[in-house]
Structures are given as structure tokens and as C-alpha cells.
Design a protein around this motif. Sequence first.
Motif, PDB file in Angstrom:
ATOM      1  N   UNK A 108     -10.438  -3.989  12.613  1.00  0.00           N
ATOM      2  CA  UNK A 108      -9.315  -4.568  11.888  1.00  0.00           C
ATOM      3  C   UNK A 108      -8.131  -4.772  12.833  1.00  0.00           C
ATOM      4  N   UNK A 109      -7.334  -5.802  12.595  1.00  0.00           N
ATOM      5  CA  UNK A 109      -6.184  -6.069  13.480  1.00  0.00           C
ATOM      6  C   UNK A 109      -5.216  -4.897  13.514  1.00  0.00           C
ATOM      7  N   UNK A 110      -4.686  -4.635  14.691  1.00  0.00           N
ATOM      8  CA  UNK A 110      -3.701  -3.567  14.892  1.00  0.00           C
ATOM      9  C   UNK A 110      -2.384  -4.221  15.268  1.00  0.00           C
ATOM     10  N   UNK A 111      -1.380  -4.038  14.438  1.00  0.00           N
ATOM     11  CA  UNK A 111      -0.092  -4.678  14.678  1.00  0.00           C
ATOM     12  C   UNK A 111       0.753  -3.862  15.649  1.00  0.00           C
ATOM     13  N   UNK A 112       1.741  -4.536  16.221  1.00  0.00           N
ATOM     14  CA  UNK A 112       2.684  -3.849  17.107  1.00  0.00           C
ATOM     15  C   UNK A 112       3.451  -2.781  16.351  1.00  0.00           C
ATOM     16  N   UNK A 113       3.722  -3.028  15.074  1.00  0.00           N
ATOM     17  CA  UNK A 113       4.427  -2.047  14.251  1.00  0.00           C
ATOM     18  C   UNK A 113       3.596  -0.776  14.068  1.00  0.00           C
ATOM     19  N   UNK A 114       2.280  -0.933  13.902  1.00  0.00           N
ATOM     20  CA  UNK A 114       1.400   0.237  13.799  1.00  0.00           C
ATOM     21  C   UNK A 114       1.448   1.057  15.090  1.00  0.00           C
ATOM     22  N   UNK A 115       1.384   0.363  16.219  1.00  0.00           N
ATOM     23  CA  UNK A 115       1.419   1.052  17.505  1.00  0.00           C
ATOM     24  C   UNK A 115       2.764   1.739  17.695  1.00  0.00           C
ATOM     25  N   UNK A 116       3.845   1.056  17.321  1.00  0.00           N
ATOM     26  CA  UNK A 116       5.181   1.633  17.486  1.00  0.00           C
ATOM     27  C   UNK A 116       5.343   2.919  16.671  1.00  0.00           C
ATOM     28  N   UNK A 117       4.838   2.936  15.441  1.00  0.00           N
ATOM     29  CA  UNK A 117       4.926   4.136  14.620  1.00  0.00           C
ATOM     30  C   UNK A 117       4.189   5.304  15.274  1.00  0.00           C
ATOM     31  N   UNK A 118       3.017   5.027  15.809  1.00  0.00           N
ATOM     32  CA  UNK A 118       2.244   6.091  16.463  1.00  0.00           C
ATOM     33  C   UNK A 118       2.932   6.560  17.742  1.00  0.00           C
ATOM     34  N   UNK A 119       3.472   5.618  18.520  1.00  0.00           N
ATOM     35  CA  UNK A 119       4.176   5.974  19.766  1.00  0.00           C
ATOM     36  C   UNK A 119       5.413   6.807  19.450  1.00  0.00           C
ATOM     37  N   UNK A 120       6.141   6.400  18.417  1.00  0.00           N
ATOM     38  CA  UNK A 120       7.360   7.121  18.040  1.00  0.00           C
ATOM     39  C   UNK A 120       7.042   8.557  17.620  1.00  0.00           C
ATOM     40  N   UNK A 121       5.945   8.740  16.896  1.00  0.00           N
ATOM     41  CA  UNK A 121       5.576  10.078  16.435  1.00  0.00           C
ATOM     42  C   UNK A 121       5.083  10.981  17.554  1.00  0.00           C
ATOM     43  N   UNK A 122       4.590  10.389  18.634  1.00  0.00           N
ATOM     44  CA  UNK A 122       3.984  11.189  19.707  1.00  0.00           C
ATOM     45  C   UNK A 122       4.700  11.032  21.053  1.00  0.00           C
ATOM     46  N   UNK A 123       5.888  10.441  21.035  1.00  0.00           N
ATOM     47  CA  UNK A 123       6.608  10.202  22.282  1.00  0.00           C
ATOM     48  C   UNK A 123       6.894  11.501  23.030  1.00  0.00           C
ATOM     49  N   UNK A 124       7.437  12.488  22.323  1.00  0.00           N
ATOM     50  CA  UNK A 124       7.817  13.733  22.994  1.00  0.00           C
ATOM     51  C   UNK A 124       6.589  14.519  23.443  1.00  0.00           C
ATOM     52  N   UNK A 125       5.475  14.359  22.758  1.00  0.00           N
ATOM     53  CA  UNK A 125       4.225  14.983  23.201  1.00  0.00           C
ATOM     54  C   UNK A 125       3.845  14.475  24.589  1.00  0.00           C
ATOM     55  N   UNK A 126       3.877  13.138  24.759  1.00  0.00           N
ATOM     56  CA  UNK A 126       3.553  12.551  26.052  1.00  0.00           C
ATOM     57  C   UNK A 126       4.617  12.881  27.085  1.00  0.00           C
ATOM     58  N   UNK A 127       5.891  12.817  26.690  1.00  0.00           N
ATOM     59  CA  UNK A 127       6.980  13.087  27.627  1.00  0.00           C
ATOM     60  C   UNK A 127       6.899  14.505  28.176  1.00  0.00           C
TER      61      UNK A 127
END
Length: 322
Positions: A108-127
Motif C-alpha cells: 500500500x502507498x506510504x505517504x510522507x505524512x506517515x513517514x513524518x509521524x513515525x520519524x517524529x515519534x522516534x527521533x530522540x531514539x535515533x538521536x
Amino acid sequence: MLLSTNKIEFRKKRDFGEILNVSFTFLRQHLKPIFKSLLFIAGPFILVGSVLPGLLFYPWIGATTDTGFSSFDISSVLVNIVSFIVGVVMAVATVYQYMLLYMQKGPDPISTNDVWKAVRNNFFNILISCMGLVFLSTIGILFSGFIVFSIFNEGAGAVLGFFLLLGSIIYLTVLLSPLLMMRLVERVNFFKAIARCFTLMEGKWWQTFSLLFVCYIIQSALVSVVFIPFYTFVFAERMLSNDTTPDLTTSLIYVAVGGVILVLTVTASFCLTLVVTGFQYFSLVEEKESVGLLQRIQKMGDPSTTTPAPPSTDFYESTNEH
């Protein structure tokens, strides 16, 4: 519109060639949405950080002994450094989160908004993971360098010591390469993730090194191809110019444009390294622990399962449901 009707299986044991093949296939199918996500999520930070070379070289371009560092703006440099770090973390998180969303949603298509939500939730984990890797690597390199150069401190011994130190850096880089994806998928703490890297890499270090080396060669080739026209233009412009001393503004433009091209090209080409590392992680987990096989057996034994569903044992998916 679907990107592909055949979903790529992540949790599968693969050899060297299969990992490269599936990585190229995945990028061929999803390069456009991945690049779009990188452009909108990580792009602004990387673009701001990419003018850092121009700011660093500004005090020396056309400077005299009287001016020296007078025009050096440390606050601008710090802003660019922080922006560049955030951009790199965003880029890594974007690629990995896209892969994990693909595991969850399939073709199924993955939108930029979907990716942004996931990145925002896990940003500090990666950082935090990146900061921890940099800190531990710096301590390890300094300690190793002190020991190596204490033993080999003269002549040929110093050269040998340098290569030993370089070897230790490469060894740690390859060994800890699955850590970021592992932290996102398994939700383990930083130090447990390091311990698991040792477990997963047992007997597979050379395969992982070979994969990363191939990615480095491809990435270097892409950067060189992109920069050949830029260098050709600069060289031709200088040859045709009547001025023996380059104009300060022109020099700054060349440095800034070169920095932007370099950073964007490296960021885009680094997708291959991240995707390969991701597939290598899942392959190692499958070989050592057979997680995917157990999930498929569990589905086959459940008569109520009529349609494919995300595995209930996937740490990433179960965490995001709460």
C-alpha cells in the motif's frame, strides 16, 4: 496506485548476493517516495547544514593578517552544525521508518505524512543512539590510539600503529552497523543493543563488511559522477576569466553550491547503505533466531487467520499501537 503487487519479505535469511539484490529491488520500487520523504523531512535541515563549509572558510577567503578571525561568526557555525546533525538523524530515521512502515502496510502507498509521524515519534531514539555511538567510538578510538602509539611510536612502527587504529575503527563501524535498526524494531535499551550486535555479528562480520564496502564504492562513484560537471564548470570559468584573483563573492558561491551538492548527493546515495544494513539486520536475526519462520508457523496454525495481518510479536508495530 500500488508500488508493487508482490510484497518483499524482510524476515528472511539471505546471502551476500540476495541482500544486494533485494536492496536494489526495494530502492527501485520505492526510490521516489523515499526521496520525497527525505526532501521534505530531512532536506531543510541538511540544506541549512550544508552551507557550513562556506561559513568555515569565509574568514580565510580574502582575509588579511589584520582581519584574521574578525569576521568569524561562531553562532552561525553552531546553528549550521546543529542543523546538520539533526538533518543526518532525520535522514537515517526517514529511511528506516519507511522500511518499517512497508513491513506493516505492505505494498500500500506510504505517504510522507506517515513517514513524518513515525520519524517524529522516534527521533530522540535515533538521536540518543547516534550520540551514544559517537561517544563510545570516540572513547574507544582515543584509548586504542593511546595504546597503539605508545607501543609503535617511531618510524615504520608508527605507520603500523596507524593502520591498526584504522582497523579498529572499521571493525567497530561494521560491528555496530545493525544497532539503529535494532533499536527501532526491538525497542531494547542502548547497551543491550550493543550486546546483541556482538551476538548477531558472530561469524557474519566479513559478510557485513563486504556489503558496506560495496555500498561505499557505489556511493563514492555516484558522488564523483555528480561532481565532475561541477568541477568542469568551475575549472572552465577560471580558465576563461581574466581575473587572476578570484572574487570573494564568487568564491563563496562556489563553496556554498559545492557544499549543497556534496551533502545532498551523499544523503541520497546513503539510502543504499541504510537499506542494505536494514536487510542485513533482518537476515541475521532470521538466521540466529528464526523469528520470521516462527511467525509464519504461528499464522498457519491459527484457523481464524483469514487475511494477512501484521505479526503480533513485532516490537515496532505493537509499540506504535499504544
